[in-house]
Design an enzyme around this catalytic site. Structure first.
Site, PDB file in Angstrom:
ATOM      1  N   ALA A   1       4.344  -3.094   2.754  1.00  0.00           N
ATOM      2  CA  ALA A   1       5.044  -2.819   3.485  1.00  0.00           C
ATOM      3  C   ALA A   1       6.772  -4.539   3.843  1.00  0.00           C
ATOM      4  O   ALA A   1       7.552  -4.010   2.946  1.00  0.00           O
ATOM      5  CB  ALA A   1       5.461  -2.626   5.150  1.00  0.00           C
TER       6      ALA A   1
ATOM      7  N   SER B   1       5.651   1.331   6.485  1.00  0.00           N
ATOM      8  CA  SER B   1       4.022   1.887   6.475  1.00  0.00           C
ATOM      9  C   SER B   1       3.529   0.719   8.051  1.00  0.00           C
ATOM     10  O   SER B   1       2.756  -0.291   7.097  1.00  0.00           O
ATOM     11  CB  SER B   1       2.974   2.243   6.130  1.00  0.00           C
ATOM     12  OG  SER B   1       2.026   2.531   6.802  1.00  0.00           O
TER      13      SER B   1
ATOM     14  N   HIS C   1       1.940  -0.297   2.923  1.00  0.00           N
ATOM     15  CA  HIS C   1       1.555  -0.483   3.770  1.00  0.00           C
ATOM     16  C   HIS C   1       0.546  -1.473   4.876  1.00  0.00           C
ATOM     17  O   HIS C   1       0.117  -2.053   3.475  1.00  0.00           O
ATOM     18  CB  HIS C   1       0.281   0.918   3.716  1.00  0.00           C
ATOM     19  CG  HIS C   1      -0.637   0.494   5.020  1.00  0.00           C
ATOM     20  ND1 HIS C   1      -0.008   1.502   6.187  1.00  0.00           N
ATOM     21  CD2 HIS C   1      -1.607   0.454   4.992  1.00  0.00           C
ATOM     22  CE1 HIS C   1      -0.864   1.503   7.206  1.00  0.00           C
ATOM     23  NE2 HIS C   1      -2.378   0.842   6.185  1.00  0.00           N
ATOM     24  N   SER C   2       1.245  -1.915   5.442  1.00  0.00           N
ATOM     25  CA  SER C   2       0.549  -3.402   6.553  1.00  0.00           C
ATOM     26  C   SER C   2       1.502  -4.200   5.370  1.00  0.00           C
ATOM     27  O   SER C   2       2.348  -4.005   4.818  1.00  0.00           O
ATOM     28  CB  SER C   2      -0.938  -3.003   6.302  1.00  0.00           C
ATOM     29  OG  SER C   2      -1.211  -3.786   7.787  1.00  0.00           O
ATOM     30  N   MET C   3       0.314  -5.390   4.962  1.00  0.00           N
ATOM     31  CA  MET C   3       0.958  -6.277   4.265  1.00  0.00           C
ATOM     32  C   MET C   3       1.426  -6.086   2.392  1.00  0.00           C
ATOM     33  O   MET C   3       3.157  -6.597   2.576  1.00  0.00           O
ATOM     34  CB  MET C   3      -0.031  -7.145   3.321  1.00  0.00           C
ATOM     35  CG  MET C   3      -0.007  -8.741   2.799  1.00  0.00           C
ATOM     36  SD  MET C   3      -1.345  -9.126   1.692  1.00  0.00           S
ATOM     37  CE  MET C   3      -1.210  -8.395   0.469  1.00  0.00           C
TER      38      MET C   3
END
Length: 260
Positions: A102, A126, A98-100
């Site tokens: 990903a 994500s 998720h975010s970083m």
């Protein structure tokens, strides 16, 4: 590749429900900047018992407070690829970042051997732009810049940082992770070979449908996009829709992988 001591492996990986040896799939989760493994606790409970969920605990936070930060993306991805490779395939494994996280998950996936056929059943990314679309923000992330970024992304983190004690603990972690992301540089190379699914919140101003489409060039496998109600942290308040998408995709991936 050298082997990781068991103690080192356990310091990086967190499970939240009793391990089920009959689980048909494993999902390894990579947290966002400033985040912890605990961000995936509710998801793990929803996916159990058929899917074993493990989450990465980056150093320098919570029970790893005394461990030095890793400030270089290449070093982090190399280390995690070495850590995770021995356990792949038992049961079939997918990554979710998720975010970083990903970008971390993608870079780890690129380093796995063999590259083809992929040792992963799926890669879920994500709320994060494709690696070749990430550009520096031109920030040094002093306290004010950190607060502005966290407020813009929203979620429970922006509320917690209004408490002075939590801010004092969280600011160094956020600064390290934001700077590591700021200095990330995409190196062109072969795409991953597994299916790639993009996950996004429909009200996320930092990641749009146009951003999601750019991920398609980074896999040789199938490509899909799923959009959920919410902002950058769309699954914090209601993780059930995400759990349903993951469970279906992992079930399909396991079924396909078991066919002769």
């Amino acid at each position: 590749m050298k082997s990781f001591p068991q103690a080192a492996r356990s310091s990086w990986l967190r499970g939240f429900v009793p391990r089920n040896t009959a689980a048909h799939a494993r999902l390894v989760c990579f947290p966002h900047a400033g985040g912890t493994a605990g961000a995936f606790r509710e998801l793990a409970e929803l996916l159990a018992p058929g899917i074993e969920v493990l989450a990465i605990q980056y150093p320098g936070r919570q029970d790893r407070f005394a461990d030095p930060f890793i400030a270089d993306f290449e070093e982090l991805a190399d280390l995690l690829a070495e850590l995770l490779t021995p356990g792949l395939g038992r049961p079939p494994t997918a990554f979710l970042g998720h975010s970083m996280g990903a970008t971390v998950a993608y870079e780890v996936a690129r380093r796995l051997r063999p590259r083809y056929p992929s040792p992963l059943t799926a890669l879920f990314v994500s709320a994060r732009k494709a690696p070749d679309r990430i550009t520096p923000m031109g920030l040094e992330f002093d306290d004010e810049e950190i607060r502005l970024v966290v407020d813009r992304l929203g979620g429970t983190g922006s509320e917690l940082l209004r408490h002075p004690d939590l801010w004092e603990l969280s600011a160094p972690v956020l600064r390290n992770d934001f700077l590591m992301s700021e200095r990330y540089h995409f190196t062109p190379g072969p795409p991953v070979a597994c299916p790639l699914t993009v996950l996004a919140g429909d009200a996320d101003e930092a990641f749009t449908e146009q951003d999601a489409a750019h991920w398609s060039r980074h896999t040789l496998g199938s490509f899909a996009v799923h959009t959920f109600e919410g902002g950058h942290f769309y699954f914090e308040q209601n993780p059930e829709p995400l759990a349903q998408v993951l469970a279906q995709a992992l079930r399909q991936g396991t079924d396909q992988g078991s066919k002769p």
